[in-house]
Design a protein around this motif. Structure first.
Motif: not given
Length: 70
Positions: A43-65
């Motif tokens: 569960r910790v590893g899965a939460a870490e993966l979700r956190g990484i994915a979320e930060r990547m998506l937010m960075a992509a959104s920021s770059a797009k903006l």
């Protein structure tokens, strides 16, 4: 500036892609059969993966903006 957070569905989709890539590059043991099994067993590893994915998506959104503002 606050960027819109990705939706849970977007985070889930990105997490699955990240998981598949991690298995391909053998960051996880090859015996890890599916994301569901991984998420239940680590569960910790899965939460870490979700956190990484979320930060990547937010960075992509920021770059797009930022690209739109130029």
């Amino acid at each position: 500036m606050q960027y819109p957070a990705p939706s849970p569905a977007e985070i889930e989709a990105a997490t699955r892609v990240l998981f598949d890539e991690a298995r391909f590059y053998r960051w996880f043991p090859i015996t890890t059969e599916s994301y569901e099994i991984f998420a239940e067993s680590d569960r910790v590893g899965a939460a870490e993966l979700r956190g990484i994915a979320e930060r990547m998506l937010m960075a992509a959104s920021s770059a797009k903006l930022q690209a739109r503002l130029r």
